[in-house]
Design an enzyme around this catalytic site. Structure first.
Site, short mmCIF file in Angstrom:
data_model
loop_
_atom_site.label_atom_id
_atom_site.label_comp_id
_atom_site.label_asym_id
_atom_site.label_seq_id
_atom_site.Cartn_x
_atom_site.Cartn_y
_atom_site.Cartn_z
N LYS A 153 0.83 -1.21 0.00
CA LYS A 153 0.00 0.00 0.00
C LYS A 153 0.87 1.27 0.00
CE LYS A 153 -2.44 -0.98 3.75
NZ LYS A 153 -1.78 -2.21 4.23
N ARG A 198 -9.50 0.62 9.81
CA ARG A 198 -9.05 -0.75 10.04
C ARG A 198 -10.06 -1.55 10.84
NH1 ARG A 198 -3.10 0.38 9.69
NH2 ARG A 198 -1.96 -1.57 9.87
N ARG A 221 11.61 -6.50 4.47
CA ARG A 221 11.39 -5.06 4.23
C ARG A 221 12.36 -4.21 5.05
NH1 ARG A 221 5.48 -2.40 4.81
NH2 ARG A 221 5.62 -2.94 7.01
N ARG A 245 11.61 -2.31 10.58
CA ARG A 245 10.63 -1.82 11.54
C ARG A 245 10.50 -2.81 12.69
NH1 ARG A 245 5.25 -0.08 8.32
NH2 ARG A 245 4.36 -1.18 10.10
N ARG A 281 0.03 -9.41 13.42
CA ARG A 281 -0.62 -8.34 12.65
C ARG A 281 -1.54 -8.92 11.58
NH1 ARG A 281 4.32 -5.44 10.49
NH2 ARG A 281 2.89 -3.97 9.51
P1 AMP Z 1 0.93 0.33 9.43
O1 AMP Z 1 2.17 1.08 9.11
O2 AMP Z 1 -0.27 0.85 8.69
O3 AMP Z 1 1.09 -1.16 9.29
O4 AMP Z 1 0.61 0.62 10.98
C1 AMP Z 1 1.51 0.24 12.01
C2 AMP Z 1 0.77 0.10 13.33
O5 AMP Z 1 0.15 1.35 13.69
C3 AMP Z 1 -0.36 -0.91 13.34
O6 AMP Z 1 0.09 -2.24 13.54
C4 AMP Z 1 -1.22 -0.40 14.49
O7 AMP Z 1 -0.65 -0.72 15.75
C5 AMP Z 1 -1.11 1.10 14.33
N1 AMP Z 1 -2.19 1.63 13.44
C6 AMP Z 1 -2.05 2.21 12.21
N2 AMP Z 1 -3.25 2.56 11.70
C7 AMP Z 1 -4.17 2.19 12.63
C8 AMP Z 1 -5.60 2.26 12.69
N3 AMP Z 1 -6.33 2.78 11.69
N4 AMP Z 1 -6.21 1.77 13.81
C9 AMP Z 1 -5.52 1.26 14.83
N5 AMP Z 1 -4.18 1.14 14.84
C10 AMP Z 1 -3.50 1.61 13.75
#
Ligand code: AMP
Length: 223
Positions: free
Chosen positions: A16, A91, A130, A162, A173
């Site tokens: 994404k 989400r 990654r 990360r 996740r």
């Molecule tokens: P991402 O980079 O989008 O994979 O986000 C990394 C982490 O941020 C996720 O595993 C969640 O802990 C938190 N996070 C990001 N977006 C959301 C969301 N919309 N709702 C809840 N937690 C989020």
């Protein structure tokens, strides 16, 4: 002027962020990535960062109320007025409903939900390889290596893995995605705004398909 209000859906590691980077070059969209916003908040040690960190490190979602407040605030900023590209939000069902309601209040609506589908086994392989730079540029040790090991091609910053890209956290996740986010696919399908893309294709092919779909949506909206 027509506005494109888009969300990117798909499991962590579907590409994404990579696609969003490319799409911003094609369309004038404000890019809003909740993961990036939260990681920045953790780095800056803000109140939000302190609240979010423990959830993120575990691979859990940050509570709905916290993230909804952050995103609605962000979407009230002027740069999103002509359209936005949301990555990582919504989400959960509650987040999707909060977004719909907030947009409705200001007489706006979502144009499309763009789902990038990738099977789970592929995801684990992808995410564990990654590497990211502090400014968010993304690489993969096998598929998209930087020219020089562990250094970003674009800004020369050091690359790192990360915290939440370790295998055990990745599995967590993915489970969270399956349980809480995947139901949104049906939600947007029922609202007739879902578009599916095969994320196992090359990044260039996925980008071509996304760009063509978004161009068509824009044309339809202008008719
Ligand atoms: P991402 O980079 O989008 O994979 O986000 C990394 C982490 O941020 C996720 O595993 C969640 O802990 C938190 N996070 C990001 N977006 C959301 C969301 N919309 N709702 C809840 N937690 C989020």
């Amino acid at each position: 002027m027509s506005e494109l209000n888009l969300i990117l859906l798909g499991p962590p590691g579907a590409g994404k962020g990579t696609q969003a980077e490319r799409l911003q070059e094609d369309f004038p969209l404000a890019y809003v990535a909740t993961g990036d916003m939260l990681r920045q908040a953790v780095k800056d040690e803000t109140d939000l960062g302190r609240k979010a960190k423990e959830y993120m490190d575990r691979g859990d979602l940050v509570p709905d109320d916290v993230i909804i407040a952050v995103i609605l605030d962000r979407l009230s900023e002027q740069d999103t007025a002509d359209g936005f590209l949301l990555d990582g939000f919504p989400r959960t069902d509650k987040q999707a409903q909060a977004l719909d309601e907030a947009l409705k209040k200001v007489d706006r609506r979502l144009t499309a939900a763009l789902l990038i589908h990738v099977p789970e086994d592929d995801i684990v392989r992808r995410l564990s390889g990654r590497r990211v730079c502090p400014n968010g540029h993304t690489y993969h040790v096998e598929h998209q290596p930087p020219k020089q090991d562990d250094v970003c091609d674009i800004d020369g910053e050091p690359l790192s893995q990360r915290e939440d890209d370790r295998e055990e956290t990745i599995r967590k996740r993915l489970q969270v995605y399956r349980d809480q986010t995947e139901p949104l696919v049906e939600y947007y399908d029922e609202h007739d705004i879902l578009h599916r893309f095969d994320g196992t294709r090359s990044p260039t092919e996925v980008h071509d398909h996304l760009r063509a779909t978004i161009a068509t949506l824009r044309m339809e909206d202008e008719l």
